[in-house]
Design a protein around this motif. Sequence first.
Motif, PDB file in Angstrom:
ATOM      1  N   ALA A  42      10.285  13.557   2.536  1.00 50.30           N
ATOM      2  CA  ALA A  42      10.474  14.335   1.319  1.00 50.30           C
ATOM      3  C   ALA A  42      10.552  13.421   0.099  1.00 50.30           C
ATOM      4  N   ALA A  43      11.271  12.320   0.241  1.00 46.30           N
ATOM      5  CA  ALA A  43      11.395  11.376  -0.873  1.00 46.30           C
ATOM      6  C   ALA A  43      10.036  10.781  -1.230  1.00 46.30           C
ATOM      7  N   LEU A  44       9.251  10.422  -0.203  1.00 44.88           N
ATOM      8  CA  LEU A  44       7.932   9.867  -0.458  1.00 44.88           C
ATOM      9  C   LEU A  44       7.012  10.904  -1.101  1.00 44.88           C
ATOM     10  N   ALA A  45       7.069  12.150  -0.601  1.00 44.00           N
ATOM     11  CA  ALA A  45       6.214  13.206  -1.140  1.00 44.00           C
ATOM     12  C   ALA A  45       6.551  13.497  -2.593  1.00 44.00           C
ATOM     13  N   ALA A  48       0.385  12.878  12.489  1.00 37.10           N
ATOM     14  CA  ALA A  48       0.066  13.572  11.240  1.00 37.10           C
ATOM     15  C   ALA A  48       0.207  12.639  10.050  1.00 37.10           C
ATOM     16  N   LEU A  49       1.226  11.783  10.086  1.00 38.32           N
ATOM     17  CA  LEU A  49       1.431  10.847   8.971  1.00 38.32           C
ATOM     18  C   LEU A  49       0.298   9.832   8.898  1.00 38.32           C
ATOM     19  N   ARG A  50      -0.183   9.423  10.060  1.00 40.71           N
ATOM     20  CA  ARG A  50      -1.316   8.494  10.053  1.00 40.71           C
ATOM     21  C   ARG A  50      -2.528   9.144   9.388  1.00 40.71           C
ATOM     22  N   ARG A  89       4.010   1.428  -0.592  1.00 38.04           N
ATOM     23  CA  ARG A  89       5.272   2.135  -0.365  1.00 38.04           C
ATOM     24  C   ARG A  89       5.112   3.161   0.755  1.00 38.04           C
ATOM     25  N   ALA A  90       3.981   3.888   0.736  1.00 38.97           N
ATOM     26  CA  ALA A  90       3.731   4.873   1.785  1.00 38.97           C
ATOM     27  C   ALA A  90       3.601   4.199   3.140  1.00 38.97           C
ATOM     28  N   ALA A  91       2.908   3.062   3.169  1.00 35.73           N
ATOM     29  CA  ALA A  91       2.755   2.338   4.431  1.00 35.73           C
ATOM     30  C   ALA A  91       4.105   1.832   4.928  1.00 35.73           C
ATOM     31  N   GLY A  92       4.969   1.404   3.989  1.00 33.76           N
ATOM     32  CA  GLY A  92       6.302   0.946   4.390  1.00 33.76           C
ATOM     33  C   GLY A  92       7.124   2.066   5.000  1.00 33.76           C
ATOM     34  N   THR A  93       7.067   3.250   4.373  1.00 32.56           N
ATOM     35  CA  THR A  93       7.785   4.402   4.931  1.00 32.56           C
ATOM     36  C   THR A  93       7.227   4.769   6.294  1.00 32.56           C
ATOM     37  N   ALA A  94       5.890   4.738   6.412  1.00 30.40           N
ATOM     38  CA  ALA A  94       5.266   5.054   7.695  1.00 30.40           C
ATOM     39  C   ALA A  94       5.665   4.048   8.764  1.00 30.40           C
ATOM     40  N   VAL A 121       2.577   3.865  11.863  1.00 26.81           N
ATOM     41  CA  VAL A 121       1.475   3.006  11.431  1.00 26.81           C
ATOM     42  C   VAL A 121       0.472   2.867  12.571  1.00 26.81           C
ATOM     43  N   GLY A 122      -0.796   2.853  12.222  1.00 23.75           N
ATOM     44  CA  GLY A 122      -1.820   2.692  13.232  1.00 23.75           C
ATOM     45  C   GLY A 122      -3.193   2.909  12.649  1.00 23.75           C
TER      46      GLY A 122
END
Length: 429
Positions: A9-12, A47-49, A103-108, A114-115
Amino acid sequence: MTGAAHRLAALAETTFGGSLPVRLRTWDGAETGPADSPLVVVHSRRALRRLLWKPGELGLAQAYVTGEIDVEGDLAAGLRAMWSAARERNLHAPRLSLTGRARAAGTAARLGAVGPPPAPPASQARLRGALHTRSRDRAAISHHYDLSNAFYRLLLDETMAYSCGYWAGGGPEFTAADAQRAKLELICRKLGLAPGARLLDIGCGWGSLTLYAAERYQARVTAVTLAREQAAYVDEQVRERGLTDRVNVVCQDYRDIIGGDYDAVATVEMGEHVGDAEYPAFATALHRMVRPSGRILVQQMSRGSVAPGGGAFIEAYIAPDMHMRPLGETVDLLETAGLEVRSVESLREHYVRTVAAWHRTLEERWSDFVALVGEETARVWRLYLVGGALAFEERRMGVDQILAVRPTATGHSGAPATPRDWYPGLDRL
């Protein structure tokens, strides 16, 4: 410990420039967001990937059709809430900078998501070749319309009309099939069909207009489609109904149609597939195919100039390479080709009801659709129908019937002075 939902939610909120308009639940059971909002469930880190590699509509659609993301309850309510928030709070589409992506990659990474990019779902279109070549257009049409005749028999009513109906009756007894018959009758009246009239039906679908015009008006019809499944279906119906002396079914590209001097030409929701650069030639072909003082009816969807396609999801899963333009631009193209536009009628609200009827059928017979085409394709169609109805409801898309004529050299149109004979009795067909 902060759950995955809170991190997402914070990232979005950072990415979209505003708070989420929905409630969010993640695979670890964590929830956040307004309690009275539609609930979006992220079932899988996968889904995040997808969203990392395809941020925006396409990534979300991929995750939805694969079941990695779902909406509990009413999908339309969820999409409506997101569109409403985007308008009211001016939420912008994600345009991630290098810093934003990092930042998104760090959260992921902290969420274990990550992948490499996941493979596109099997239901996504895969077209090759230059835009709007004959081979690519055939592949684009086949992707959608050759899904199977059994699928469309299950989805559509007995008319097999896969286009906007005309809801002439207001009561609950007026069905989707009634709306389609009213639309077919209206088209025939606008075209002024009479026994023996020669009608060219370009993009004939499963033959609803072709069969109606041949049976009810004794017209002689040439039906043209690029989809082999459709051509086979119409051929079968022509034989079963004893119409072989009135109907000729041709499976070919409209650019390969030879001859002309038709009394009337109809193209119902086919022009969206022609392409932007190709539409002037298409309009010129319409002019060539109809005789002087003959009529042409174009039923076609429209969209604002800032979003001429169907959107990332529609173009990837439903109608690859489609192009829509504002209504006024289509009218201008038709008149530039030498046609005279005599009538324009908006059917936008009619399409809301038409698509809603198809969606009801999909949900009521969900298990049958899944057994026939698989859950992924069924989810593609759920998202397509729900999103499409909303697009027409909120005026992000329109659909219109445009009646044009080819005037003679002396200006004779052959058109009636008034449309008084077009509408009476449509609610009683």
